[in-house]
Design a protein around this motif. Structure first.
Motif, mmCIF file in Angstrom:
data_model
loop_
_atom_site.group_PDB
_atom_site.id
_atom_site.type_symbol
_atom_site.label_atom_id
_atom_site.label_comp_id
_atom_site.label_asym_id
_atom_site.label_seq_id
_atom_site.Cartn_x
_atom_site.Cartn_y
_atom_site.Cartn_z
ATOM 1 N N SER B 250 36.179 69.883 29.114
ATOM 2 C CA SER B 250 37.151 69.297 30.032
ATOM 3 C C SER B 250 36.604 67.979 30.568
ATOM 4 N N ARG B 251 37.490 67.130 31.045
ATOM 5 C CA ARG B 251 37.071 65.879 31.686
ATOM 6 C C ARG B 251 38.066 65.525 32.777
ATOM 7 N N SER B 252 37.532 64.941 33.862
ATOM 8 C CA SER B 252 38.400 64.559 34.975
ATOM 9 C C SER B 252 38.614 63.057 34.977
ATOM 10 N N TYR B 253 39.839 62.674 35.192
ATOM 11 C CA TYR B 253 40.209 61.259 35.328
ATOM 12 C C TYR B 253 40.595 61.027 36.787
ATOM 13 N N GLU B 254 40.191 59.879 37.315
ATOM 14 C CA GLU B 254 40.415 59.611 38.739
ATOM 15 C C GLU B 254 41.254 58.354 38.904
ATOM 16 N N LEU B 255 42.105 58.384 39.908
ATOM 17 C CA LEU B 255 42.792 57.147 40.266
ATOM 18 C C LEU B 255 43.282 57.204 41.702
ATOM 19 N N THR B 256 43.332 56.035 42.324
ATOM 20 C CA THR B 256 43.916 55.877 43.650
ATOM 21 C C THR B 256 44.900 54.712 43.515
ATOM 22 N N PRO B 257 46.113 54.990 43.066
ATOM 23 C CA PRO B 257 47.025 53.898 42.713
ATOM 24 C C PRO B 257 47.475 53.102 43.940
ATOM 25 N N ARG B 258 47.344 51.765 43.839
ATOM 26 C CA ARG B 258 47.720 50.904 44.966
ATOM 27 C C ARG B 258 49.180 50.491 44.891
ATOM 28 N N GLN B 259 49.789 50.613 43.707
ATOM 29 C CA GLN B 259 51.192 50.219 43.540
ATOM 30 C C GLN B 259 52.031 51.446 43.184
ATOM 31 N N SER B 260 53.242 51.460 43.669
ATOM 32 C CA SER B 260 54.152 52.541 43.270
ATOM 33 C C SER B 260 54.882 52.120 41.989
ATOM 34 N N GLY B 261 55.533 53.076 41.362
ATOM 35 C CA GLY B 261 56.318 52.748 40.159
ATOM 36 C C GLY B 261 56.318 53.854 39.126
ATOM 37 N N THR B 262 57.166 53.690 38.128
ATOM 38 C CA THR B 262 57.288 54.674 37.042
ATOM 39 C C THR B 262 56.332 54.286 35.922
ATOM 40 N N MET B 263 55.328 55.094 35.710
ATOM 41 C CA MET B 263 54.310 54.816 34.696
ATOM 42 C C MET B 263 54.355 55.920 33.627
ATOM 43 N N PHE B 264 53.274 56.042 32.872
ATOM 44 C CA PHE B 264 53.307 56.849 31.657
ATOM 45 C C PHE B 264 51.903 57.386 31.442
ATOM 46 N N TYR B 265 51.758 58.535 30.827
ATOM 47 C CA TYR B 265 50.426 58.966 30.410
ATOM 48 C C TYR B 265 50.524 59.558 29.012
ATOM 49 N N HIS B 266 49.455 59.373 28.249
ATOM 50 C CA HIS B 266 49.455 59.929 26.894
ATOM 51 C C HIS B 266 48.038 60.089 26.392
ATOM 52 N N CYS B 267 47.905 60.848 25.317
ATOM 53 C CA CYS B 267 46.610 61.008 24.659
ATOM 54 C C CYS B 267 46.324 59.733 23.891
ATOM 55 N N HIS B 268 45.064 59.281 23.949
ATOM 56 C CA HIS B 268 44.732 58.034 23.268
ATOM 57 C C HIS B 268 43.814 58.251 22.067
ATOM 58 N N VAL B 269 43.685 59.496 21.615
ATOM 59 C CA VAL B 269 42.910 59.784 20.399
ATOM 60 C C VAL B 269 43.884 59.713 19.226
ATOM 61 N N GLN B 270 43.584 58.871 18.240
ATOM 62 C CA GLN B 270 44.508 58.721 17.095
ATOM 63 C C GLN B 270 45.945 58.673 17.633
ATOM 64 N N THR B 271 46.191 57.713 18.516
ATOM 65 C CA THR B 271 47.432 57.705 19.310
ATOM 66 C C THR B 271 48.689 57.776 18.449
ATOM 67 N N HIS B 272 48.650 57.115 17.296
ATOM 68 C CA HIS B 272 49.845 57.087 16.453
ATOM 69 C C HIS B 272 50.233 58.476 15.967
ATOM 70 N N VAL B 273 49.276 59.410 15.984
ATOM 71 C CA VAL B 273 49.593 60.783 15.628
ATOM 72 C C VAL B 273 49.748 61.637 16.891
ATOM 73 N N HIS B 274 48.761 61.539 17.811
ATOM 74 C CA HIS B 274 48.747 62.474 18.937
ATOM 75 C C HIS B 274 49.896 62.229 19.914
ATOM 76 N N ALA B 275 50.199 60.952 20.202
ATOM 77 C CA ALA B 275 51.328 60.677 21.101
ATOM 78 C C ALA B 275 52.635 61.063 20.416
ATOM 79 N N MET B 276 52.687 60.859 19.094
ATOM 80 C CA MET B 276 53.926 61.190 18.374
ATOM 81 C C MET B 276 54.097 62.695 18.194
ATOM 82 N N MET B 277 53.009 63.462 18.336
ATOM 83 C CA MET B 277 53.124 64.925 18.300
ATOM 84 C C MET B 277 53.607 65.476 19.643
#
Lengths: 235, 559
Positions: B250-277
């Motif tokens: 497992s791994r933890s990702y951290e953020l304290t976002p200073r701006q509001s808005g509609t964003m996105f998250y996805h896997c970035h390993v072999q993205t063309h396959v993993h995001a499309m799966m």
């Protein structure tokens, strides 16, 4: 899944009708410190949970607990030693005598959840016919249940998506068992197995056959012409 | 003449006569017409009676009373008027945090006790600002070495079970409905949950890789540091910041976002396959407000049943809208074998996305007609509705609403200046682009044309099909409440949905217009007479050919 089906048939037609009256004696699931979740007893801690723990109630056919067995089962990536295996239990096969009280100390060495789950237990005693331990990341949870007297092989697995398929599959053999269960890594044959042949072997064999056929045809045809010529010379 | 010569002549004659006249060349036809006149009428094959449909239930009954307006653990969970509603206990647990709800609610939600931990109120404004979310990775419709049917089944449309990977909230217990079922439990679905946090929250997202392949989490567009507080990579990119999270880790990702808005998250390993799966989800940062308990996870996206304070200030409803597309050539590969080595080769080396075409088009994880069960946008005249839209597919989409002109208020999470906003009815969304859409349901002839069932869909025409069969794909509708039945099914003016809820329809076995005019649009029968004529002609022709060649051989040898 045909095994589950088989177990079901067995339970529906042989076990349940005989012991249905047992339910009248009271709620066999009522146990003090346990809570009821969707009709199942649950023992919940921060380390995980045990579903359908049974310390005292004897299955029908057992006059007493035959033996007390405590078994440590470790689960995780590092026990996956067979080729193609990703997750594993260090003891995929557990053998115990009938009517034994089995305590599984389920130790999870990964940073994710794992489960140790038995299917096909008698439904009058174990809701849904299962006994289930879930252990959180790097934790240990122990759970106890009492096995029926019959010789039977039960499926053990982790029911997280793909964990059984990728290696966390085993069997719990009570007494002599009732045969072996397919697709247990390191133990029994995979029911479906890829071919692992060289990539273009099929094409190679096909082309070879075609070549062989055409050569033999040519040979036969040439031979025939030659013999005709010979015959004519003799004439 | 010898007997064989007779046979040759007869067979050649039969071959010529039995040759179907409909295939005679034009000149022969004219010549035959002159010699023997026009042939007799021969009826075209009759229409075939189509197979009887076995339609699924359009609108399953809400036995658990989940659609109602409910108050659970002091959380107001708004009514969801579609047939299939989100689990309100899950919504309540997502608002309060799994550490702050009653044990009953936690169990009814299905979450583990550490799925969403909400900590201290750092700015003292009445809501928690320390948020710890745990996500797992789940394979739906996966492979197996035990059965040939997919494991952990999830259908996007009747009878369609593409293999998918998805970020899932941390749920306790089994992956399937019950121990006799192969169907995935209802919380395991596409898309990955829409994550909602508040601007300035200290957010930790722990990715627990329960899958058999390496993955990461990349927070696309959300304000995060390149390295986390312990100096580890925090961008989720295995070519620049870190190694991927291996199975069992497992791994933890951290953020304290200073701006509001509609964003996105996805896997970035072999993205063309993993995001499309399917490893992708909405990541929404709400503006900071006092007492702003946001719904941290919106499972399967769709209606936000506990909207934020900022959303309630301006809008009557808020919806998370996640578009995806799938390539049927990719989403079959995990089931080709059960060996992760063969699977990874097939998906990452044999599969070539530059040759890909999208076949399935999803809105919030399902295609039409399932979208009508759970992804309708419902409102009343005068309502203002907010849609947060992302296009996660490989193809761009042209989002179009019937009956309404909407206004884009934010693009990629950034507000558009008031003077630049204007009503429009098509917006193009590139891959991974987001827009915030405001729909004014005011009947003024510009923003809306009055009550009805108004479809909204991708206007690029592949998008309204399921592997080329329409209607399918990402079609859904804006429905005014007077057009909604008590059960949540829209009053579609006599249009039958049986075909669309039949797997055979999407297997391309049902004529598309059969119900409107049987006989007129049915499948045709088979012309067996033509078939017999062809066979006779062919056999006679071959026979005469053989005889001809044997004659030729005799003639040559005699010479």
């Amino acid at each position: 899944m045909y095994l589950l089906w088989y177990f079901n048939i067995f339970i529906k037609f042989f076990i349940t009708p005989v012991f249905i009256g047992l339910l009248a004696f009271g709620n066999v699931f009522a146990q003090g410190q346990h809570m009821n979740h969707q009709g199942m007893t649950m023992k919940v801690t921060d380390a995980g949970f045990v579903m359908n723990q049974n310390l005292h109630i004897l299955p029908v056919g057992c006059s007493e607990v035959s033996t007390d067995i405590e078994l440590r089962v470790r689960a995780g990536r590092k026990f996956a030693v067979e080729p193609g295996q990703v997750f594993a239990m260090d003891k995929p096969v557990v053998s115990v005598p009938g009517c034994s009280r089995l305590t599984i100390v389920f130790q999870n060495t990964d940073s994710i959840r794992h489960q140790w789950m038995v299917h096909g237990l008698p439904k009058y005693l174990y809701q849904g016919g299962m006994f289930h331990i879930e252990t959180h990341a790097n934790q240990t949870v122990e759970g106890t249940f009492i096995l029926p007297p019959e010789d039977k092989s039960y499926l053990i697995h982790c029911d997280m998506a793909q964990h059984m398929e990728k290696g966390m599959r085993g069997m719990l053999v009570v007494g002599e068992g009732s045969g072996r269960i397919w697709s247990i890594p390191g133990e029994t044959a995979y029911f479906y197995r890829a071919s692992y042949l060289p990539r273009y072997i099929g094409l190679g064999i096909g082309l070879g056959l075609v070549l062989l056929c055409s050569l033999s045809c040519t040979y036969l045809v040439l031979n025939r012409f030659r013999s005709k010529k010979l015959l004519r010379k003799i004439d | 003449m010898s007997r064989s010569n007779w046979i040759l002549v007869v067979s050649l004659t039969i071959a010529i006569i039995s040759f179907p006249p409909q295939w005679h060349p034009y000149k022969i036809k004219v010549m035959m017409n002159e010699w023997v006149g026009v042939p007799e009428y021969r009826a075209l094959p009759a229409s075939v009676v189509p197979p009887s449909l076995t339609a699924e239930t359009f609108c399953p009954e809400d036995l658990r009373l989940w659609r109602k307006n409910l108050i659970i653990d002091d959380v107001e969970v708004r009514a969801e008027k579609t047939c299939v509603a989100d689990n309100p206990y899950l919504v309540a647990a997502a608002v309060k945090g799994t550490n702050n709800v009653s044990l009953g609610t936690l169990h009814a939600s299905g979450f583990t006790s550490d799925a969403i931990i909400k900590g201290d109120d750092l700015d003292g404004d009445g809501d928690p600002d320390e948020i710890h979310i745990r996500l797992e990775v789940v394979e739906l419709n996966g492979g197996s070495n035990i059965v040939t049917s997919p494991s952990t089944q999830y259908s996007i449309a009747p009878g369609i079970f593409p293999s998918l990977w998805v970020f899932a909230p941390k749920l306790s217990g089994m992956a399937v409905e019950n121990f006799e079922s192969q169907k995935a439990r209802r919380e395991l679905r596409l898309p990955a949950p829409a994550i909602r946090v508040e601007q300035g929250d200290r957010v930790i997202i722990t990715l627990e890789n329960t899958h058999y392949m390496p993955h990461t989490l990349h927070l696309h567009g959300a304000d995060h540091q390149f390295l986390d507080s312990s100096g580890e990579g925090n961008d989720g990119v295995p070519i620049t910041s870190e190694k991927p999270v291996l199975p069992g880790f497992s791994r933890s990702y951290e953020l304290t976002p200073r701006q509001s808005g509609t964003m996105f998250y996805h896997c970035h390993v072999q993205t063309h396959v993993h995001a499309m799966m399917g490893l992708q989800g909405l990541f929404i940062i709400e503006a900071n407000r006092p007492n702003n308990w946001v719904q941290t996870l919106n499972l399967g996206a769709g209606l936000v049943r506990a909207p934020s304070v900022a959303s309630k200030e301006k809008y009557d409803q808020e919806y998370d809208i996640h578009y995806q597309d799938l390539d049927s050539d990719l989403v079959r590969r995990v089931r080709d074998s059960n060996d992760p080595r063969l699977i990874t080769k097939s998906m990452h080396r044999d599969y070539d996305i530059t040759d890909a075409s999208a076949d399935y088009f999803l809105l919030n994880g399902r295609s039409f007609p399932y979208t009508f069960r759970e992804s309708l946008v419902i409102g009343e005249e005068g309502h203002r509705v907010k849609l947060r839209v992302v296009n996660g597919g490989m193809k761009a989409i042209a989002l179009h609403t019937h009956g309404h002109k909407f206004t884009i208020t934010h693009r990629d999470g950034v507000a558009i200046p008031q003077v630049q906003r204007r009503p429009q009815d098509v917006v193009a969304l590139a891959t991974s682009q987001r827009v915030d859409v405001a729909i004014e349901m005011s009947n003024d002839g510009l923003h809306a044309y009055g009550p009805g069932i108004w479809p909204f869909h991708d206007h690029q025409y592949q998008g309204i099909t399921t592997d080329g069969i329409g209607p399918g794909g990402n079609i859904s509708a804006i429905v005014y409440e007077q057009y909604l039945g008590v059960d949540g099914w829209p009053k579609t003016n006599g249009v039958a949905f049986d075909r669309y809820f039949s797997a055979a329809f999407y297997r391309k076995e049902i004529p598309v217009w059969e119900t409107y005019g049987s006989n007129l649009f049915s499948d045709t029968g088979i012309d067996w007479i033509l078939f017999v004529r062809i066979m006779v002609s062919l056999v006679c022709f071959l026979l005469s050919l053989v005889l001809l060649f044997s004659k030729l051989g005799q003639w040559l040898t005699q010479k």
